[in-house]
Design an enzyme around this catalytic site. Structure first.
Site, PDB file in Angstrom:
ATOM      1  N   LYS A   1      65.967  38.461  35.862  1.00 29.51           N
ATOM      2  CA  LYS A   1      64.517  38.518  35.625  1.00 29.51           C
ATOM      3  C   LYS A   1      64.178  38.208  34.161  1.00 29.51           C
ATOM      4  O   LYS A   1      63.279  37.435  33.887  1.00 29.51           O
ATOM      5  CB  LYS A   1      63.960  39.901  35.998  1.00 29.51           C
ATOM      6  CG  LYS A   1      64.150  40.278  37.455  1.00 29.51           C
ATOM      7  CD  LYS A   1      63.426  41.572  37.805  1.00 29.51           C
ATOM      8  CE  LYS A   1      63.956  42.798  37.087  1.00 29.51           C
ATOM      9  NZ  LYS A   1      65.342  43.181  37.439  1.00 29.51           N
TER      10      LYS A   1
ATOM     11  N   ARG B   1      57.922  48.976  39.467  1.00 30.35           N
ATOM     12  CA  ARG B   1      59.210  49.348  40.042  1.00 30.35           C
ATOM     13  C   ARG B   1      59.022  50.329  41.196  1.00 30.35           C
ATOM     14  O   ARG B   1      59.983  50.683  41.859  1.00 30.35           O
ATOM     15  CB  ARG B   1      60.051  50.042  38.968  1.00 30.35           C
ATOM     16  CG  ARG B   1      60.836  49.062  38.061  1.00 30.35           C
ATOM     17  CD  ARG B   1      62.230  49.079  38.391  1.00 30.35           C
ATOM     18  NE  ARG B   1      63.348  49.035  37.501  1.00 30.35           N
ATOM     19  CZ  ARG B   1      63.545  48.493  36.339  1.00 30.35           C
ATOM     20  NH1 ARG B   1      62.586  47.938  35.683  1.00 30.35           N
ATOM     21  NH2 ARG B   1      64.715  48.516  35.765  1.00 30.35           N
TER      22      ARG B   1
HETATM   23  P1  AMP Z   1      65.324  47.207  32.703  1.00 29.15           P
HETATM   24  O1  AMP Z   1      65.561  46.653  31.346  1.00 29.15           O
HETATM   25  O2  AMP Z   1      64.095  46.629  33.346  1.00 29.15           O
HETATM   26  O3  AMP Z   1      66.534  47.134  33.590  1.00 29.15           O
HETATM   27  O4  AMP Z   1      65.011  48.767  32.497  1.00 29.15           O
HETATM   28  C1  AMP Z   1      65.955  49.647  31.953  1.00 29.15           C
HETATM   29  C2  AMP Z   1      65.618  51.070  32.332  1.00 29.15           C
HETATM   30  O5  AMP Z   1      64.325  51.408  31.817  1.00 29.15           O
HETATM   31  C3  AMP Z   1      65.524  51.338  33.822  1.00 29.15           C
HETATM   32  O6  AMP Z   1      66.785  51.626  34.414  1.00 29.15           O
HETATM   33  C4  AMP Z   1      64.585  52.541  33.861  1.00 29.15           C
HETATM   34  O7  AMP Z   1      65.253  53.733  33.482  1.00 29.15           O
HETATM   35  C5  AMP Z   1      63.598  52.196  32.742  1.00 29.15           C
HETATM   36  N1  AMP Z   1      62.465  51.398  33.247  1.00 29.15           N
HETATM   37  C6  AMP Z   1      62.130  50.121  32.909  1.00 29.15           C
HETATM   38  N2  AMP Z   1      61.019  49.710  33.539  1.00 29.15           N
HETATM   39  C7  AMP Z   1      60.636  50.755  34.318  1.00 29.15           C
HETATM   40  C8  AMP Z   1      59.567  50.960  35.237  1.00 29.15           C
HETATM   41  N3  AMP Z   1      58.671  50.005  35.492  1.00 29.15           N
HETATM   42  N4  AMP Z   1      59.493  52.166  35.860  1.00 29.15           N
HETATM   43  C9  AMP Z   1      60.377  53.149  35.617  1.00 29.15           C
HETATM   44  N5  AMP Z   1      61.427  53.024  34.779  1.00 29.15           N
HETATM   45  C10 AMP Z   1      61.553  51.837  34.126  1.00 29.15           C
END
Ligand code: AMP
Length: 209
Positions: free
Chosen positions: A13, A88
């Site tokens: 992504k 999410r």
């Molecule tokens: P990502 O970089 O998008 O994989 O996000 C890393 C971590 O941040 C995730 O595993 C969640 O703990 C938190 N996180 C990021 N975006 C969200 C979201 N929209 N809702 C809840 N937690 C989030």
């Protein structure tokens, strides 16, 4: 164009978000990047979010509502945006709808779980938001960001055990969004299992570029 990117952690992504942004000249908004910066800065939000992130769990919706509310009101979102990693959960998607923001496309990058762990173990990131993969999308100089010259890092939540937790969280809480956006008629699914270039070709075709 207001675009949402859906897909498991490590599906690509962030990489595709950057490419779409450059093509359409709109910002990429990654809640993961915003949260990691908050953790690094030691803000109240960062302190709240850290334990959830380290455990591979989702940060509570109210924290994300706050981020979305602040960010989507900014001037640079007027001509569109790409949301990476948000929504999410169904309540997050509803919060975006309730802000009066119309989503033109929910682009789902599909990668089977078996490939995700290998992908994520080779991921390298920069504090500027750029992401690389040691094999599939390497930086020009090993360990150094092409964009800003800073050293690349491995995300703490990219450890194999945490990745399995993040995948479980994805299937339970995030995957239902596919049906949510399918019902609205805006879901487009692309295969993300081949090279970055192959996925980009499918993504650009989907957005009409
Ligand atoms: P990502 O970089 O998008 O994989 O996000 C890393 C971590 O941040 C995730 O595993 C969640 O703990 C938190 N996180 C990021 N975006 C969200 C979201 N929209 N809702 C809840 N937690 C989030």
């Amino acid at each position: 164009m207001n675009i949402i990117l859906l897909g498991a952690p490590g599906a690509g992504k962030g990489t595709q978000a950057e490419i779409i942004c450059n093509k359409l000249n709109i910002p990429a908004i990654s809640t993961g990047n915003i949260l990691r910066q908050a953790v690094k800065d030691g803000t109240e939000m960062g302190i709240k979010a850290k334990a959830f992130m380290d455990a591979g769990q989702l940060v509570p919706d109210e924290v994300i509502f706050g981020i979305l509310d602040d960010r989507l009101k900014m001037d640079d979102c007027k001509n569109g945006f790409v949301l990476d990693g948000v929504p999410r959960t169904i309540p997050q998607a509803e919060a975006i709808d309730n802000m009066g923001v119309k989503i033109d496309m929910a682009l789902d990058i599909e990668v089977r779980d078996e490939l995700i762990v290998e992908r994520v173990s080779g991921r390298r990131v920069c504090s500027c938001g750029a992401t690389y993969h040691v094999k599939y999308n390497p930086s020009a100089v090993e360990g150094i960001c092409d964009k800003c010259g800073k050293p690349l890092m491995i995300r703490k939540d990219d450890e194999p055990a945490t990745v399995l937790d993040r995948l479980a969280t994805y299937h339970k809480q995030t995957e239902p969004l596919k049906d949510y956006y399918r019902t609205k008629g805006v879901l487009v699914e692309v295969c993300g299992e081949n090279s970055v270039e192959d996925t980009t070709e499918l993504v650009l075709k989907a957005i009409g570029k």
